[in-house]
Design an enzyme around this catalytic site. Structure first.
Site, PDB file in Angstrom:
ATOM      1  N   GLU A  35     -11.483  -4.007  -2.578  1.00 22.13           N
ATOM      2  CA  GLU A  35     -10.653  -2.934  -3.115  1.00 22.13           C
ATOM      3  C   GLU A  35     -10.540  -3.060  -4.633  1.00 22.13           C
ATOM      4  O   GLU A  35      -9.926  -4.000  -5.135  1.00 22.13           O
ATOM      5  CB  GLU A  35      -9.264  -2.985  -2.483  1.00 22.13           C
ATOM      6  CG  GLU A  35      -9.273  -2.914  -0.970  1.00 22.13           C
ATOM      7  CD  GLU A  35      -8.020  -3.516  -0.371  1.00 22.13           C
ATOM      8  OE1 GLU A  35      -6.937  -2.902  -0.516  1.00 22.13           O
ATOM      9  OE2 GLU A  35      -8.110  -4.605   0.227  1.00 22.13           O
TER      10      GLU A  35
ATOM     11  N   HIS B  97      -9.599   1.638   1.045  1.00 21.19           N
ATOM     12  CA  HIS B  97      -9.473   0.461   1.916  1.00 21.19           C
ATOM     13  C   HIS B  97     -10.549   0.427   2.999  1.00 21.19           C
ATOM     14  O   HIS B  97     -10.278   0.067   4.146  1.00 21.19           O
ATOM     15  CB  HIS B  97      -8.080   0.447   2.550  1.00 21.19           C
ATOM     16  CG  HIS B  97      -7.564  -0.909   2.889  1.00 21.19           C
ATOM     17  ND1 HIS B  97      -8.055  -1.663   3.928  1.00 21.19           N
ATOM     18  CD2 HIS B  97      -6.580  -1.654   2.327  1.00 21.19           C
ATOM     19  CE1 HIS B  97      -7.388  -2.803   4.008  1.00 21.19           C
ATOM     20  NE2 HIS B  97      -6.489  -2.828   3.033  1.00 21.19           N
TER      21      HIS B  97
ATOM     22  N   HIS C 263       0.814  -1.228   0.000  1.00 23.92           N
ATOM     23  CA  HIS C 263       0.000   0.000   0.000  1.00 23.92           C
ATOM     24  C   HIS C 263       0.845   1.276   0.000  1.00 23.92           C
ATOM     25  O   HIS C 263       0.513   2.251   0.684  1.00 23.92           O
ATOM     26  CB  HIS C 263      -0.957  -0.005   1.188  1.00 23.92           C
ATOM     27  CG  HIS C 263      -2.016  -1.068   1.123  1.00 23.92           C
ATOM     28  ND1 HIS C 263      -2.495  -1.553  -0.072  1.00 23.92           N
ATOM     29  CD2 HIS C 263      -2.678  -1.744   2.110  1.00 23.92           C
ATOM     30  CE1 HIS C 263      -3.419  -2.471   0.176  1.00 23.92           C
ATOM     31  NE2 HIS C 263      -3.540  -2.605   1.483  1.00 23.92           N
TER      32      HIS C 263
END
Length: 381
Positions: A347, A209, A135
Site C-alpha cells: 500500500e 488495499h 483505514h
C-alpha cells in the site's frame, strides 16, 4: 529475465519517468468499459461491476468500496490468472473485515487511539482496531457506493470514481470531495490517481488495499515471491501496530529488501517486530521521499509463473502486509480458502499515525489546496 509483455528501459524510474517502455508483445487497444449488476445492498442500492481491458490486463472494479474485484494478467506462457484476492458475491464484501481490493480513506492505515489534534483542536475518530482507528474507521471509503464515470482517452481506458464525505463523518473535520481515477494504458499498466479537496483543515491519506498473489489467487502461499523495496529504513511499531516514531535501519534485519529476496526467507526468524505483527505489517520508508512524479520503488516477482509487478509512486512510504490474519475461514473467487500468507499488500501511502508524529511527512489538507497522489502498477512476465 525476459519480459515478454514489455521491455523496461533501465533507469527510467530513476529519471523520474512514470512508465517508459521500449516494446510490448501483448499490447492491445483498450475496449470500452463494460457495466453489469453485481448485487444489491440491504437498502436497495444497486452495486455495479465495471470491466476494463487494455494492453493484456483485465481489471474489474466494483462501485461498492471502489473495490478491485479481479485483476487478470498473463504468465510467461500467456496464460491468464486472477492475481488479486477477493470474493464472488457482494455480501462477503459487506460483512468482510479484510479490505480486499478496497479504496481506502479518509485515512489509510492506523491513527493511535483514533485521535489527533489539528490547529489546537482534538478530534475523536471512529475506533475499529482495538483502541485505534484503521483505514478511515468503521465506515470508511471501502463501504461507500461510489459514483462511477467511465472514459476512454486516446489508447487509455478507465473509470473516475467520485465521493463526498460529509463534515464530521467518522469524526473527520471538513467536507471532503474525492475523485479516484483508475486507468489502464496500452501497455497494460494500471494507474491510480487520487485527488481531494476540503472546506476545513483535515487530514487525508488515500491508498488501495489489493492483496496480490502473482501465481493466482487461491494458489497457496506467497512466501516464494521475490520482493525488492527501495527502502533502507522502516517504522517499528508498538503492540498495537502504531509506529513508535523511530525510523530504523533495515540493515541486518528481516526488513532488508534492498536486494530481492523471497518474502518467506526471514519470516520465521523470531524478530520481535515480526512476532508482534504475526509477520510483516510495517511501513517502509522509501529512500526517495515525497516526489513530484511516481518513481519505481517496488518489484514483486513470482518465479513459478514469471509474473512481475513493478510499483511506481510519488508517496513516501509503502505498507508491506504479508496476509498475517488470513485464517482459512474466507472463500475466494476461485472457491478455495485463504490461509495465512496466501496474499500480500503493498500500500503506497504517507506513514501511519502521521497526524500524531511531527517528524513524519504531513498529511494535513487545507481549504484551497488539492490533495494529489499517483501510483502505477506495471505488470510483466
Amino acid at each position: 529475465m525476459e519480459l515478454n509483455r514489455r521491455t523496461v528501459i533501465a533507469g527510467a524510474a530513476a529519471a523520474g519517468l512514470a512508465a517508459t517502455t521500449a516494446g510490448t508483445a501483448h499490447a492491445s487497444s483498450g475496449r470500452k468499459p463494460v457495466k453489469e449488476l453485481f448485487g444489491t445492498l440491504a437498502d436497495g442500492t444497486r452495486v455495479h461491476r465495471w470491466s476494463l481491458e487494455n494492453g493484456g490486463t483485465r481489471l474489474k472494479v466494483l462501485s461498492y468500496g471502489g473495490i478491485v474485484q479481479s485483476l487478470e494478467i498473463p504468465d510467461r506462457h500467456g496464460r491468464y490468472a486472477n492475481v488479486s484476492l477477493g470474493y464472488d458475491d457482494l455480501a462477503a464484501y459487506v460483512t468482510g473485515t479484510t479490505f480486499f481490493g478496497a479504496t481506502i480513506g479518509r485515512y489509510g492505515n492506523r491513527i493511535a487511539k483514533g485521535r489527533f489534534t489539528l490547529d489546537g483542536r482534538t478530534y475523536q475518530l471512529s475506533v475499529n482496531d482495538g483502541e485505534n482507528s484503521l483505514h478511515g474507521g468503521a465506515k470508511g471509503f471501502n463501504t461507500k457506493v461510489w459514483d462511477v464515470e467511465p472514459f476512454t482517452a486516446g489508447t487509455d481506458v478507465g473509470l473516475h470514481l467520485y465521493d463526498t464525505s460529509a463534515d464530521g463523518e467518522m469524526g473527520y473535520p471538513g467536507t471532503l470531495r474525492t475523485r479516484v481515477t483508475f486507468t489502464l494504458n496500452r501497455h497494460g499498466d494500471w494507474r491510480i490517481d487520487y485527488a481531494a479537496t476540503t472546506d476545513r483543515p483535515t487530514v487525508v491519506n488515500l491508498t488501495n488495499h489489493t492483496y496480490y498473489n502473482l501465481a493466482g489467487e487461491g494458489s497457496g502461499s506467497i512466501c516464494g515471491h521475490e520482493l525488492w523495496l527501495a527502502a533502507s529504513r522502516y517504522t517499528p511499531t508498538d503492540a498495537g501496530l502504531i509506529p513508535t516514531g523511530e525510523l530504523a535501519k533495515v540493515t541486518g534485519t528481516p526488513f532488508d529488501f534492498t536486494r530481492p529476496k523471497p518474502v518467506g526467507r526471514d519470516l520465521r526468524t523470531g524478530h520481535g517486530q515480526l512476532v508482534t505483527a504475526k509477520g510483516y505489517d510495517h511501513n517502509f520508508v522509501l529512500d526517495k521521499g515525497v516526489t513530484a512524479r511516481p518513481e519505481h520503488v517496488v518489484t514483486l516477482r513470482d518465479p513459478g509463473s514469471g509474473r512481475t509487478l513493478r510499483i511506481l509512486t510519488d508517496q513516501p512510504g509503502v505498507q508491506f502486509y504479508s496476509g498475517n490474519f488470513l485464517d482459512g475461514t474466507l472463500v475466494g473467487t476461485s472457491g478455495r480458502t485463504y490461509r495465512q500468507g496466501d496474499g500480500l499488500c503493498l500500500e503506497t501511502q504517507h506513514f501511519p499515525d502521521s497526524p500524531n508524529q511531527p517528524s513524519f511527512p504531513s498529511t494535513v489538507l487545507r481549504p484551497g489546496q488539492t490533495y494529489r497522489s499517483t501510483t502505477i502498477h506495471a505488470f510483466g512476465s
